[in-house]
Design a protein around this motif. Structure first.
Motif, PDB file in Angstrom:
ATOM      1  N   GLU A  41       0.827  -1.210   0.000  1.00 42.00           N
ATOM      2  CA  GLU A  41       0.000   0.000   0.000  1.00 42.00           C
ATOM      3  C   GLU A  41       0.863   1.262   0.000  1.00 42.00           C
ATOM      4  N   GLU A  42       1.933   1.261   0.798  1.00 46.63           N
ATOM      5  CA  GLU A  42       2.799   2.438   0.887  1.00 46.63           C
ATOM      6  C   GLU A  42       3.477   2.738  -0.446  1.00 46.63           C
ATOM      7  N   THR A  43       3.867   1.698  -1.153  1.00 43.71           N
ATOM      8  CA  THR A  43       4.516   1.879  -2.453  1.00 43.71           C
ATOM      9  C   THR A  43       3.526   2.413  -3.480  1.00 43.71           C
ATOM     10  N   ALA A  44       2.327   1.852  -3.480  1.00 42.04           N
ATOM     11  CA  ALA A  44       1.295   2.322  -4.403  1.00 42.04           C
ATOM     12  C   ALA A  44       0.970   3.789  -4.139  1.00 42.04           C
ATOM     13  N   GLN A  45       0.873   4.151  -2.865  1.00 39.74           N
ATOM     14  CA  GLN A  45       0.570   5.544  -2.537  1.00 39.74           C
ATOM     15  C   GLN A  45       1.727   6.454  -2.929  1.00 39.74           C
ATOM     16  N   ALA A  46       2.961   5.987  -2.767  1.00 35.46           N
ATOM     17  CA  ALA A  46       4.125   6.783  -3.159  1.00 35.46           C
ATOM     18  C   ALA A  46       4.133   7.022  -4.669  1.00 35.46           C
ATOM     19  N   LEU A  47       3.733   6.025  -5.449  1.00 33.15           N
ATOM     20  CA  LEU A  47       3.655   6.189  -6.903  1.00 33.15           C
ATOM     21  C   LEU A  47       2.622   7.248  -7.267  1.00 33.15           C
ATOM     22  N   ILE A  48       1.499   7.221  -6.584  1.00 35.90           N
ATOM     23  CA  ILE A  48       0.468   8.225  -6.837  1.00 35.90           C
ATOM     24  C   ILE A  48       0.953   9.598  -6.382  1.00 35.90           C
ATOM     25  N   ASP A  49       1.511   9.658  -5.170  1.00 35.71           N
ATOM     26  CA  ASP A  49       1.969  10.943  -4.629  1.00 35.71           C
ATOM     27  C   ASP A  49       3.010  11.621  -5.515  1.00 35.71           C
ATOM     28  N   ALA A  50       3.828  10.836  -6.184  1.00 34.30           N
ATOM     29  CA  ALA A  50       4.871  11.386  -7.046  1.00 34.30           C
ATOM     30  C   ALA A  50       4.294  12.164  -8.230  1.00 34.30           C
ATOM     31  N   ASN A  51       3.023  11.883  -8.556  1.00 31.16           N
ATOM     32  CA  ASN A  51       2.391  12.539  -9.698  1.00 31.16           C
ATOM     33  C   ASN A  51       1.129  13.305  -9.319  1.00 31.16           C
ATOM     34  N   ASP A  52       0.871  13.410  -8.033  1.00 35.32           N
ATOM     35  CA  ASP A  52      -0.330  14.053  -7.511  1.00 35.32           C
ATOM     36  C   ASP A  52      -0.100  15.561  -7.399  1.00 35.32           C
ATOM     37  N   GLY A  53      -0.509  16.279  -8.412  1.00 30.43           N
ATOM     38  CA  GLY A  53      -0.247  17.716  -8.479  1.00 30.43           C
ATOM     39  C   GLY A  53      -0.926  18.545  -7.411  1.00 30.43           C
ATOM     40  N   ASN A  54      -2.107  18.149  -6.956  1.00 38.08           N
ATOM     41  CA  ASN A  54      -2.820  18.969  -5.980  1.00 38.08           C
ATOM     42  C   ASN A  54      -2.752  18.427  -4.552  1.00 38.08           C
ATOM     43  N   GLY A  55      -2.041  17.312  -4.366  1.00 34.26           N
ATOM     44  CA  GLY A  55      -1.807  16.787  -3.028  1.00 34.26           C
ATOM     45  C   GLY A  55      -2.997  16.150  -2.346  1.00 34.26           C
ATOM     46  N   ASP A  56      -4.006  15.707  -3.111  1.00 35.23           N
ATOM     47  CA  ASP A  56      -5.180  15.089  -2.489  1.00 35.23           C
ATOM     48  C   ASP A  56      -5.036  13.587  -2.262  1.00 35.23           C
ATOM     49  N   GLY A  57      -3.878  13.026  -2.658  1.00 34.54           N
ATOM     50  CA  GLY A  57      -3.644  11.597  -2.454  1.00 34.54           C
ATOM     51  C   GLY A  57      -4.276  10.711  -3.500  1.00 34.54           C
ATOM     52  N   LEU A  58      -4.823  11.332  -4.543  1.00 32.51           N
ATOM     53  CA  LEU A  58      -5.469  10.610  -5.636  1.00 32.51           C
ATOM     54  C   LEU A  58      -4.825  11.035  -6.950  1.00 32.51           C
ATOM     55  N   LEU A  59      -5.008  10.213  -7.966  1.00 27.06           N
ATOM     56  CA  LEU A  59      -4.483  10.547  -9.287  1.00 27.06           C
ATOM     57  C   LEU A  59      -5.651  10.781 -10.234  1.00 27.06           C
ATOM     58  N   SER A  60      -5.792  12.013 -10.695  1.00 21.39           N
ATOM     59  CA  SER A  60      -6.826  12.343 -11.676  1.00 21.39           C
ATOM     60  C   SER A  60      -6.279  12.060 -13.077  1.00 21.39           C
ATOM     61  N   PHE A  61      -7.159  12.079 -14.063  1.00 19.57           N
ATOM     62  CA  PHE A  61      -6.685  11.878 -15.431  1.00 19.57           C
ATOM     63  C   PHE A  61      -5.728  12.983 -15.833  1.00 19.57           C
TER      64      PHE A  61
END
Length: 74
Positions: A41-61
C-alpha cells in the motif's frame, strides 16, 4: 489526438470504480491482476503521490496525462 484517447483508456482501466480518480487500492488491484505483482500500500501511494499535483492523495486523469507527457519528454 489518438494518444490522449489511448491514455484515457489506460487510465480508465486503473479507475476501477469510475469516479475519475485512481487510488492506491485501485493501483494495487490492477497491478496484481495484470502483472501478478503484490505492491505494498505504501509503495502504491508513493507512486500516486509522485504525480499528484494537488496533493489530495489521488491521481486524476489530468495528473496522469501530465506525468505521461513529462516522461515522454524526458
Amino acid at each position: 489526438m489518438a494518444d490522449i484517447e489511448s491514455a484515457r483508456t489506460i487510465f480508465e482501466q486503473f479507475d476501477i470504480d469510475g469516479d475519475g480518480f485512481v487510488t492506491a487500492a485501485e493501483l494495487r488491484q490492477v497491478l496484481a491482476e495484470v502483472g501478478g505483482t503484490d505492491v505494498p500500500e505504501e509503495t502504491a501511494q508513493a507512486l500516486i503521490d509522485a504525480n499528484d499535483g494537488n496533493g489530495d492523495g489521488l491521481l486524476s486523469f489530468e495528473e496522469f496525462w501530465a506525468a505521461r507527457q513529462a516522461a515522454r519528454n524526458s
